[in-house]
Design a protein around this motif. Structure first.
Motif, PDB file in Angstrom:
ATOM      1  N   ILE A   4     -23.112  46.133  11.374  1.00 18.40           N
ATOM      2  CA  ILE A   4     -23.874  45.474  10.181  1.00 18.40           C
ATOM      3  C   ILE A   4     -25.593  46.179   9.772  1.00 18.40           C
ATOM      4  O   ILE A   4     -26.312  45.872  10.605  1.00 18.40           O
ATOM      5  CB  ILE A   4     -24.306  43.797  11.016  1.00 18.40           C
ATOM      6  N   MET A   5     -25.152  47.086   8.322  1.00 18.13           N
ATOM      7  CA  MET A   5     -26.261  47.490   8.271  1.00 18.13           C
ATOM      8  C   MET A   5     -26.878  46.737   7.258  1.00 18.13           C
ATOM      9  O   MET A   5     -27.189  46.589   6.097  1.00 18.13           O
ATOM     10  CB  MET A   5     -25.548  48.728   7.077  1.00 18.13           C
ATOM     11  N   TYR A  24     -20.579  47.964   7.702  1.00 16.65           N
ATOM     12  CA  TYR A  24     -20.341  45.939   6.818  1.00 16.65           C
ATOM     13  C   TYR A  24     -20.600  46.889   5.589  1.00 16.65           C
ATOM     14  O   TYR A  24     -22.562  47.062   5.920  1.00 16.65           O
ATOM     15  CB  TYR A  24     -21.026  44.799   7.687  1.00 16.65           C
ATOM     16  N   ALA A  25     -20.799  46.847   4.561  1.00 12.43           N
ATOM     17  CA  ALA A  25     -20.650  48.130   3.057  1.00 12.43           C
ATOM     18  C   ALA A  25     -21.423  46.131   2.311  1.00 12.43           C
ATOM     19  O   ALA A  25     -22.617  47.000   1.438  1.00 12.43           O
ATOM     20  CB  ALA A  25     -20.103  48.497   2.895  1.00 12.43           C
ATOM     21  N   SER A  79     -21.007  41.829   1.228  1.00 12.76           N
ATOM     22  CA  SER A  79     -19.859  41.027   2.058  1.00 12.76           C
ATOM     23  C   SER A  79     -18.979  40.364   1.640  1.00 12.76           C
ATOM     24  O   SER A  79     -19.784  40.343   0.141  1.00 12.76           O
ATOM     25  CB  SER A  79     -20.130  39.881   3.129  1.00 12.76           C
ATOM     26  N   ASN A 115     -22.171  38.263   0.066  1.00 10.39           N
ATOM     27  CA  ASN A 115     -23.689  39.613  -1.753  1.00 10.39           C
ATOM     28  C   ASN A 115     -22.879  39.409  -2.555  1.00 10.39           C
ATOM     29  O   ASN A 115     -24.053  39.373  -3.392  1.00 10.39           O
ATOM     30  CB  ASN A 115     -23.533  40.808  -1.000  1.00 10.39           C
ATOM     31  N   ARG A 170     -25.556  37.630  -4.849  1.00 18.09           N
ATOM     32  CA  ARG A 170     -26.836  38.000  -4.960  1.00 18.09           C
ATOM     33  C   ARG A 170     -26.921  38.059  -6.759  1.00 18.09           C
ATOM     34  O   ARG A 170     -26.334  38.478  -7.821  1.00 18.09           O
ATOM     35  CB  ARG A 170     -27.087  39.931  -4.229  1.00 18.09           C
ATOM     36  N   ARG A 215     -26.334  45.311  15.353  1.00 21.83           N
ATOM     37  CA  ARG A 215     -26.814  44.598  13.658  1.00 21.83           C
ATOM     38  C   ARG A 215     -27.990  44.944  13.428  1.00 21.83           C
ATOM     39  O   ARG A 215     -29.287  45.029  14.663  1.00 21.83           O
ATOM     40  CB  ARG A 215     -26.506  43.165  14.364  1.00 21.83           C
ATOM     41  N   ARG A 236     -27.393  37.348  14.138  1.00 26.00           N
ATOM     42  CA  ARG A 236     -26.032  36.537  13.957  1.00 26.00           C
ATOM     43  C   ARG A 236     -24.967  37.471  13.399  1.00 26.00           C
ATOM     44  O   ARG A 236     -25.366  38.075  12.720  1.00 26.00           O
ATOM     45  CB  ARG A 236     -26.356  35.482  12.419  1.00 26.00           C
TER      46      ARG A 236
HETATM   47  C1  IPE Z   1     -24.785  41.340   5.287  1.00 26.58           C
HETATM   48  O1  IPE Z   1     -25.684  41.220   5.955  1.00 26.58           O
HETATM   49  C2  IPE Z   1     -23.810  42.164   5.182  1.00 26.58           C
HETATM   50  C3  IPE Z   1     -23.847  43.290   4.962  1.00 26.58           C
HETATM   51  C4  IPE Z   1     -24.825  44.290   6.237  1.00 26.58           C
HETATM   52  C5  IPE Z   1     -22.642  44.378   4.564  1.00 26.58           C
HETATM   53  P1  IPE Z   1     -26.597  39.706   5.006  1.00 26.58           P
HETATM   54  O2  IPE Z   1     -28.306  40.404   4.687  1.00 26.58           O
HETATM   55  O3  IPE Z   1     -25.768  39.430   3.743  1.00 26.58           O
HETATM   56  O4  IPE Z   1     -26.535  38.691   6.082  1.00 26.58           O
HETATM   57  P2  IPE Z   1     -27.153  37.487   5.723  1.00 26.58           P
HETATM   58  O5  IPE Z   1     -27.372  36.699   4.787  1.00 26.58           O
HETATM   59  O6  IPE Z   1     -28.639  37.948   6.276  1.00 26.58           O
HETATM   60  O7  IPE Z   1     -26.676  36.477   6.749  1.00 26.58           O
END
Ligand code: IPE
Ligand code: IPE
Ligand code: MG
Length: 238
Positions: free
Chosen positions: A14-15, A58-59, A61, A64, A67, A184, A190
């Motif tokens: 989870i980048m 995870y590029a 979601s 996302n 945003r 992560r 999470r």
């Molecule tokens: C997770 O990060 C999704 C990606 C890395 C693509 P987010 O920044 O979207 O996650 P939350 O909102 O902090 O849970």
């Protein structure tokens, strides 16, 4: 404690933390995303070199999309550029590119470049690089449930044939193994709707380091930690 002493064969990441990385430097968020591509390059190369079976990143979601439009557009532009620019690197490292998520929900130009990269690398025999794009773990399960329901309705599958094994086949990750290690970055504790089905027994490793600062020495640290762990899958130590 002995630990398993193994290298993970499938690592998922989870980048996270691109925006914070930028803010800490007084830069706009998108600068963090741009810098993060350098980490993707280094970590992908390193994982291929270590002969990992798969790296899943995870590029973007499904959530996302919430945003600001400007940030989403820039992320899509960066993704498209990445797909085009990295073709050579993918080829040179014998990597097979693949993607999971609701791909049809991505902009058409991104879908097009993605399809070209997947097609061009499909016969490569090295590491699988899997990009999670417009991905949501709950949607993945819902999509699988729908496909299964349709198969049963059409008489192609019997109700009793629905097992954990057959269910898994209907997921986006149907042909893939589950991740051994989930990293992560950015420090949040999470999973943010990532690979919900697949990570049931995955080892978790969280670092406060933001993604643009994540380098191969941090990956090394995560792998060493993984090797010390004892995976029991609900059973008892040998
Ligand atoms: C997770 O990060 C999704 C990606 C890395 C693509 P987010 O920044 O979207 O996650 P939350 O909102 O902090 O849970
Ligand atoms: C992760 O970094 C990249 C994506 C989710 C696309 P963020 O943009 O979530 O950065 P933070 O979490 O706000 O620092
Ligand atoms: Mg974030």
């Amino acid at each position: 404690m002995s630990g398993n002493g193994h290298l993970p064969s499938h690592v998922a990441i989870i980048m996270d933390g691109n925006g914070r990385w930028a803010r800490q430097r007084g830069l706009v968020r998108i600068r963090g995303h741009k810098e993060g591509i350098e980490s993707v390059r280094e970590i992908t190369r390193e994982c291929a070199k270590r002969h990992l079976k798969q790296l899943t990143l995870y590029a973007f979601s499904q959530e996302n999309w919430k945003r600001p439009k400007r940030e989403v557009n820039l992320l899509m532009k960066l993704l498209k550029e990445f797909l085009v620019k990295e073709r050579k690197e993918i080829e040179e490292n014998n990597i097979r590119l693949t993607a999971i998520g609701r791909i049809s929900g991505l902009p058409e130009d991104v879908q097009r470049e993605l399809a070209i990269s997947i097609e061009e690398s499909k016969d490569n025999t090295g590491m699988v690089l899997c990009l999670a794009l417009n991905y949501g773990g709950r949607s993945e399960i819902v999509d699988a449930a729908k496909d299964i329901a349709k198969s049963v309705k059409d008489g192609k599958m019997d109700l009793n044939e629905i097992t954990e094994e057959t269910f898994k086949k209907f997921l986006y990750t149907g042909e893939m193994t589950d991740p051994d290690l989930l990293i992560r970055t950015g420090g949040e504790m999470r999973v943010s709707n990532f690979l919900l089905w697949e990570i049931s027994y995955t080892e978790l490793w969280v670092t406060p380091i933001c993604w643009p600062d994540f380098r191969k020495e941090h990956l090394e640290e995560a792998m060493k930690d993984y090797a010390r762990r004892e995976r029991r899958f609900g059973g008892l130590q040998e």
